[in-house]
Design an enzyme around this catalytic site. Structure first.
Site, short mmCIF file in Angstrom:
data_model
loop_
_atom_site.label_atom_id
_atom_site.label_comp_id
_atom_site.label_asym_id
_atom_site.label_seq_id
_atom_site.Cartn_x
_atom_site.Cartn_y
_atom_site.Cartn_z
N HIS A 1 -4.75 6.83 0.51
CA HIS A 1 -4.84 5.39 0.34
C HIS A 1 -6.17 4.87 0.86
O HIS A 1 -6.61 5.24 1.96
CB HIS A 1 -3.68 4.71 1.07
CG HIS A 1 -3.84 3.22 1.15
ND1 HIS A 1 -4.09 2.44 0.04
CD2 HIS A 1 -3.82 2.37 2.22
CE1 HIS A 1 -4.19 1.17 0.41
NE2 HIS A 1 -4.04 1.11 1.72
N ASN B 1 -9.68 -2.35 -1.03
CA ASN B 1 -8.32 -1.83 -0.86
C ASN B 1 -7.46 -2.42 -1.99
O ASN B 1 -7.14 -3.61 -1.99
CB ASN B 1 -7.79 -2.26 0.51
CG ASN B 1 -6.36 -1.82 0.77
OD1 ASN B 1 -5.62 -1.51 -0.15
ND2 ASN B 1 -5.97 -1.82 2.03
N CYS C 1 0.79 -1.23 0.00
CA CYS C 1 0.00 0.00 0.00
C CYS C 1 0.83 1.29 0.00
O CYS C 1 0.45 2.25 -0.68
CB CYS C 1 -0.95 -0.01 1.19
SG CYS C 1 -2.01 -1.47 1.25
#
Length: 344
Positions: free
Chosen positions: A252, A282, A111
């Protein structure tokens, strides 16, 4: 250096919360209320990181009005490489038709790569070593899942995005960047190498063998909401700015409520961010550039806008970069000046 174009690619297969109810001990209403995800994209069995990344690179080039063969360097930010070696960037170059480009991978912990890998690409453009750099963020996170482990399975989705970087006019483009890591929380979110067995005793494997994504939701939330706003404030303060000066926060997409928590901590209204975690889940390092792409498509990002990109996750690591968004006229200034000199 500035972001000339943002390409995107999402796998066709969509998996809803209702679909997960069939294979996991979970509920649609719980996922919506605690994670904010309603559906996510899942790569096909024969679809890998390089496939997603190549499509995102081609899309970015099409939006910039160039061909992949015009790209000088391909950096693939990923934690799910097709193979341990050579780098997945090589396959992206081949599949996208980026003939003649140099390529390598950057693994900055999934991420956080939305900023970490972008910073690497920006430095190569700034050095003058490469004029046009494609930073491709791509992961097939669902292939790291144990589909009986509810925590990661309800969160992650697959996707790819590509930021095409080029030199731009002074005062525009990517500005200061801050990168931070705290290895003491290494296991807050990680891909663990361990043997697992099904209830009948048979070995259980992910698409990456004995490697499985796992995380502590409370630890990730505490870190993200507790520390990311401070990093962003520090970044802005170094330039004499505050959160009120920022037109768009591209954060994010770890969890809808984590994004909301960061915005609340910054004292900024939610209309100054864009979220896509509801429909994509995600998407790891691709999530920040995918937010940029959505903002561009919706007309919510214009030349001259001040943008903060912030990514965070395993490591644990976090990064933020300040961007003065470029318009088409901000690119190619050097070529126009050189042409004017030749014309004389």
């Amino acid at each position: 250096m500035g972001i000339r174009a943002v390409g995107a690619y999402l796998p066709e297969k969509a998996v809803s919360n209702a679909d997960l109810e069939e294979i996991l001990l979970t509920r649609d209403d719980w996922i919506r209320e605690n994670i904010g995800v309603e559906t996510r994209r899942v790569a096909a069995d024969d679809e890998w990181t390089s496939d997603l990344g190549a499509r995102a690179l081609q899309d970015a080039c099409a939006r910039a009005g160039i061909t992949p063969a015009d790209v000088d360097l391909v950096i693939c930010g990923t934690y799910t490489p097709d193979n341990m070696a050579p780098p997945t960037a090589m396959l992206i170059i081949d599949k996208a038709g980026a003939t003649g480009a140099t390529g390598f991978d950057v693994n900055s912990g999934a991420c956080p790569g939305g900023v970490f890998a972008l910073d690497v690409g920006a430095k190569y453009v700034a050095s003058g070593a490469f004029r046009r750099v494609a930073v491709v963020m791509a992961d097939v996170s669902t292939k790291t899942l144990d589909w009986k482990d509810t925590g990661p399975a309800v969160i992650f989705g697959d996707g790819a995005a590509c930021c095409l970087l080029e030199p731009c006019a002074p005062g525009t483009g990517l500005g200061p960047t801050l990168l931070r890591s705290d290895p003491k929380r290494y296991r807050a979110v990680w891909v663990a190498r361990e043997e697992r067995r099904a209830r009948d005793g048979r070995p259980q494997r992910s698409a990456f063998g004995d490697n499985f994504a796992q995380l502590s939701g409370p630890a990730v939330r505490e870190f993200a909401v507790g520390e990311v706003p401070g990093l962003i404030r520090e970044l802005l303060a170094d330039g004499g700015l505050t959160a009120s000066n920022v037109d768009l926060f591209a954060l994010h997409q770890a969890n809808l409520y984590i994004v909301h928590g960061i915005m609340e901590a910054l004292g900024v209204p939610l209309d100054r961010t864009v979220t896509n975690v509801r429909k994509y889940g995600n998407t790891s390092g691709a999530s920040v550039p995918l937010v940029l792409r959505e903002a561009l498509d919706a007309g919510g990002l214009r030349p001259g806008d001040l943008v903060v990109l912030a990514a965070f996750g395993s490591g644990v690591s976090m990064g933020a970069v300040l961007v003065r968004w470029c318009g088409e006229d901000d690119f190619g200034a050097e070529d126009r000046r050189a042409g004017a000199v030749r014309a004389r």
